[in-house]
Structure formats: structure tokens, C-alpha cells
Design a protein around this motif. Structure first.
Motif, short mmCIF file in Angstrom:
data_model
loop_
_atom_site.label_atom_id
_atom_site.label_comp_id
_atom_site.label_asym_id
_atom_site.label_seq_id
_atom_site.Cartn_x
_atom_site.Cartn_y
_atom_site.Cartn_z
N GLN A 154 0.83 -1.21 0.00
CA GLN A 154 0.00 0.00 0.00
C GLN A 154 0.86 1.26 0.00
O GLN A 154 0.59 2.21 -0.74
N GLU A 155 1.90 1.26 0.82
CA GLU A 155 2.80 2.42 0.85
C GLU A 155 3.58 2.54 -0.46
O GLU A 155 3.84 3.65 -0.95
N SER A 156 3.95 1.40 -1.04
CA SER A 156 4.66 1.46 -2.32
C SER A 156 3.79 2.09 -3.39
O SER A 156 4.26 2.90 -4.20
N MET A 157 2.50 1.77 -3.41
CA MET A 157 1.60 2.35 -4.39
C MET A 157 1.46 3.86 -4.19
O MET A 157 1.31 4.61 -5.16
N LYS A 158 1.52 4.30 -2.95
CA LYS A 158 1.44 5.74 -2.67
C LYS A 158 2.75 6.45 -3.03
O LYS A 158 2.74 7.66 -3.31
N ALA A 159 3.86 5.69 -3.02
CA ALA A 159 5.17 6.32 -3.23
C ALA A 159 5.60 6.33 -4.68
O ALA A 159 6.46 7.13 -5.07
N VAL A 160 5.05 5.45 -5.52
CA VAL A 160 5.53 5.33 -6.89
C VAL A 160 4.94 6.44 -7.77
O VAL A 160 3.81 6.89 -7.56
N ARG A 161 5.71 6.88 -8.75
CA ARG A 161 5.24 7.93 -9.65
C ARG A 161 4.27 7.36 -10.67
O ARG A 161 4.14 6.14 -10.84
N ILE A 162 3.61 8.24 -11.39
CA ILE A 162 2.76 7.83 -12.51
C ILE A 162 3.64 7.11 -13.54
O ILE A 162 4.68 7.63 -13.97
N HIS A 215 7.58 1.81 -11.68
CA HIS A 215 7.77 0.36 -11.69
C HIS A 215 7.97 -0.14 -10.27
O HIS A 215 8.85 0.35 -9.56
N ILE A 216 7.16 -1.12 -9.86
CA ILE A 216 7.33 -1.78 -8.56
C ILE A 216 7.70 -3.23 -8.82
O ILE A 216 6.93 -3.97 -9.45
N ALA A 217 8.87 -3.63 -8.36
CA ALA A 217 9.33 -5.01 -8.52
C ALA A 217 9.00 -5.79 -7.26
O ALA A 217 9.49 -5.48 -6.18
N ILE A 218 8.15 -6.80 -7.39
CA ILE A 218 7.73 -7.61 -6.25
C ILE A 218 8.69 -8.78 -6.11
O ILE A 218 8.73 -9.68 -6.95
N ILE A 219 9.48 -8.79 -5.03
CA ILE A 219 10.48 -9.84 -4.89
C ILE A 219 10.38 -10.59 -3.58
O ILE A 219 11.09 -11.58 -3.38
N GLY A 220 9.52 -10.13 -2.64
CA GLY A 220 9.47 -10.81 -1.35
C GLY A 220 8.19 -10.53 -0.61
O GLY A 220 7.38 -9.67 -1.00
N VAL A 221 8.03 -11.27 0.50
CA VAL A 221 6.82 -11.14 1.32
C VAL A 221 7.19 -11.14 2.80
O VAL A 221 6.46 -11.66 3.63
N VAL A 222 8.31 -10.52 3.13
CA VAL A 222 8.81 -10.62 4.50
C VAL A 222 7.92 -9.89 5.51
O VAL A 222 7.99 -10.16 6.71
N ALA A 223 7.08 -8.96 5.05
CA ALA A 223 6.21 -8.22 5.97
C ALA A 223 4.85 -8.87 6.14
O ALA A 223 3.98 -8.32 6.82
N GLY A 224 4.64 -10.02 5.52
CA GLY A 224 3.38 -10.73 5.70
C GLY A 224 2.29 -10.31 4.73
O GLY A 224 2.53 -9.60 3.75
N GLY A 277 -5.14 4.00 -11.80
CA GLY A 277 -5.11 5.43 -11.55
C GLY A 277 -3.78 6.08 -11.88
O GLY A 277 -3.75 7.24 -12.30
N ASN A 278 -2.68 5.35 -11.68
CA ASN A 278 -1.38 5.98 -11.97
C ASN A 278 -0.56 5.21 -13.00
O ASN A 278 0.63 5.50 -13.18
N SER A 279 -1.17 4.26 -13.69
CA SER A 279 -0.50 3.52 -14.77
C SER A 279 0.81 2.88 -14.32
O SER A 279 1.75 2.72 -15.12
N ALA A 280 0.89 2.52 -13.05
CA ALA A 280 2.11 1.90 -12.54
C ALA A 280 2.23 0.46 -13.02
O ALA A 280 1.24 -0.18 -13.37
N LYS A 281 3.45 -0.01 -13.02
CA LYS A 281 3.73 -1.39 -13.41
C LYS A 281 4.12 -2.17 -12.18
O LYS A 281 5.05 -1.81 -11.46
#
Length: 338
Positions: free
Chosen positions: A245-253, A256-265, A277-281
Motif C-alpha cells: 500500500q505504501e509502495s503504491m502511494k510512493a511510486v510515480r505515474i 515500476h514496482i518489482a515484487i520480490i518478497g513477502v517478509v512483511a506478511g 489510476g497511476n499507470s504503474a507497473k
């Protein structure tokens, strides 16, 4: 030879040092005397019986995908390496080049293929690679998974330019490699951590902006501030549902968000409409090919990038090493020596 083994009922306490026959290389195979292996979060999940592709389908297993060793013998027809060459194991033994395929992704060391956690191990000649001479055995052992994951995320999947802003979550192996690679490439870097001491160490490695997410849970705010309100071009997402959720708020229009782990649950449910809404990848990322690994090694050699090895244990103390990883004690990588 001695080897590490783990089986049901799974767990760190079930890791055992066993005696096993010395293996011999068959046609197209190499016999490697291992010198070091490094721990990845995947290894922790595997020994805990929580890795879907491994223990859930049976055991026992020989853990570890990432290692450094010296070729001791070669089988018939081997041409890629010779006796005496120092090599790294490759995470995927059959992903040589091009995009990921099912055949490549099911060739991971540790499971389904026995891993590097033994004094001697055989590998396909296609599944090892020569490495920069200036690196120590411990440093080489950190490259196959953590380093290559960071490399692929930054330079294979994303289209970044010098001056772009990269967010690295935490100070584990992938994120610290990401920091080192991003710094060498001229990217602006933002590092998050719950430890001010670890943030100070990240600063010494070239981090431009630091955010303690324990004191600032809404860390997307400082990222936006650092980028003049625009947002980050790239985020190395290691937390999974707990941080997306924070990554989506932090990324620009268009970022690119690279999903590599799940350490936070698991965290909160993710609403995919926010991507529209922001055309993020948003892209899942699982290590990389041999061609990517060798390109990364050329860059490491050119820039003299030294992998950060934080803790080293004898391989007979694997339980202590896994306990350190489970406790989040490390900065960079944890290594076992043979």
C-alpha cells in the motif's frame, strides 16, 4: 563427505550435518568442492516447511542455491569450465538466456535439484559460472540470488535513467545489492529500515535519503518529498502485502514496482484499481538467467563492487545462521563457510 540435510517435521532445529558418499560427475557435469554458501529468505522458508515448491512435496532436502566453490573434476564433454576454476552456482540451472520459461523456473537449486549445502556437489556445466577474481569466496557466494535479483529488477525489467529515484526497502541482501548497483549507475536512492544504525550503514554505502519506517510508518510521504511530489521511478518491494500500500502511494505515474518478497506478511487486501489510476507497473521477479548473471559480474568487476557480508558461520553452525536471519539481525548477507 559431509552435507546439510533437513526433513520433516521441518524447522531450523531439524537441520542436520550428515555423512554422504562422495558424488562423481556424469557426462556434462562438474564436481565442485564448495567453499561457501549464502542464506536467502527462500532458504529459511524451505527449512521451515513453508516453501510451496519444496518441503510440501517431500524431503529430505539439501538446502542452498547460492554457493562458491572450485571445480574438482569434470565429466565427459564438459567445455565451459576446467579443473581448478572457481565458480558460482546458478540459482536456475537451466535458465540460460531470454525470458523466463517453465522449464527454467523448475530448475532451481535446493528444490527440486539438491542444493549447494555439501562439501562436494555435482552440477550441470550449464549451471555454474566463472566469477570476478577480486571477490572473496564469501562474497561470490552472495551473488546467484540476491545480487542477480536486484540486477534484473533495476536493469533488465525496468527502464531507468541516471538521476531516477529508486526505493530500496530494508537492508537485507537484495536491497543492499540494489543500493550498490543503483549508486554505481547514478540513480538517486531512498533506503527504508526500522533501525537507525542500519540506515547509517546504508548512508555510508551511498544512500541519498533515509527513512525509518518504525518512526515514520507512512514512508511514502518522505519519498514524495524527496522527489518534489512526483514519486519514485522504481521500488524494490520486499515486504509484500505488508508494504504494498505504501509502495503504491510512493511510486510515480508510470513507475515500476518489482515484487520480490513477502517478509512483511499478508497485510491489507490490495485493490488493483489503484494501478489504473497511476499507470504503474507491478511485476513479480524471480532471480534471473545465466546471461544476466554474467552481465552483472562484468559490471561488478568494472565498478569493483564488493558484496556486503555481515555474518559468517562454519557450515556446521547452520542453525545459528538461520536463527540470525529469522531475527533480522543482518545487514546485507549471511554466509556459511566450509
Amino acid at each position: 563427505m559431509r552435507a546439510l540435510s533437513v526433513s520433516e517435521p521441518w524447522g531450523i532445529d531439524q537441520i542436520a550435518v550428515i555423512e554422504a558418499p562422495d558424488p562423481a560427475p556424469g557426462p556434462g557435469e562438474v564436481l565442485v568442492r564448495m567453499r561457501a554458501v549464502s542464506l536467502n529468505y527462500r532458504d529459511l522458508l524451505m527449512v521451515q516447511g513453508m516453501y510451496a515448491r519444496g518441503p510440501a512435496m517431500g524431503g529430505p532436502i539439501t538446502p542452498f542455491s547460492d554457493g562458491c566453490g572450485v571445480v574438482e573434476a569434470v565429466g565427459e564433454g564438459v567445455t565451459r569450465v576446467t579443473v581448478g576454476d572457481r565458480v558460482a552456482t546458478l540459482f536456475f540451472q537451466r535458465w540460460i538466456s531470454g525470458p523466463p520459461t517453465l522449464a527454467g523456473l523448475v530448475s532451481a537449486l535446493g528444490f527440486p535439484i539438491p542444493g549447494a549445502g555439501s562439501e562436494l556437489q555435482t552440477f550441470s556445466e550449464q549451471g555454474v559460472s566463472k566469477v570476478p577474481a577480486f571477490l572473496s569466496d564469501q562474497q561470490v557466494a552472495t551473488l546467484p540470488c540476491a545480487a542477480l535479483t536486484a540486477w534484473r529488477g533495476l536493469f533488465e525489467d525496468a527502464r531507468l535513467q541516471p538521476g531516477d529515484t529508486v526505493v530500496l526497502q530494508g537492508t537485507g541482501g537484495v536491497s543492499i545489492f540494489g543500493l550498490q548497483f543503483a549508486h554505481a549507475a547514478g540513480f538517486r536512492t531512498v533506503v527504508t529500515s526500522s533501525s537507525d544504525d542500519k540506515l547509517a550503514r546504508a548512508k555510508a554505502l551511498g544512500a541519498d535519503h533515509l527513512v525509518n519506517y518504525r518512526t515514520t510508518p507512512a514512508w511514502s510521504g518522505p519519498v514524495r518529498e524527496a522527489t518534489g511530489g512526483v514519486g519514485a521511478d522504481f521500488i524494490m518491494e520486499v515486504g509484500g502485502g505488508g508494504t504494498i500500500q505504501e509502495s503504491m502511494k510512493a511510486v510515480r505515474i508510470g513507475g515500476h514496482i518489482a515484487i520480490i518478497g513477502v517478509v512483511a506478511g499478508a497485510g491489507e487486501a490490495f485493490n488493483p484499481a489503484s494501478l489504473i489510476g497511476n499507470s504503474a507497473k507491478l511485476q513479480g521477479l524471480s532471480v534471473g538467467s545465466r546471461d544476466m548473471f554474467e552481465a552483472m559480474c562484468r559490471a561488478i568487476e568494472l565498478h569493483r563492487i564488493g558484496p556486503v557480508v555481515d555474518k559468517v558461520y562454519p557450515f556446521t553452525q547452520a542453525k545459528a545462521a538461520f536463527a540470525a536471519m529469522a531475527g533480522g539481525e543482518h545487514f546485507g548477507k549471511i554466509v556459511l563457510e566450509f
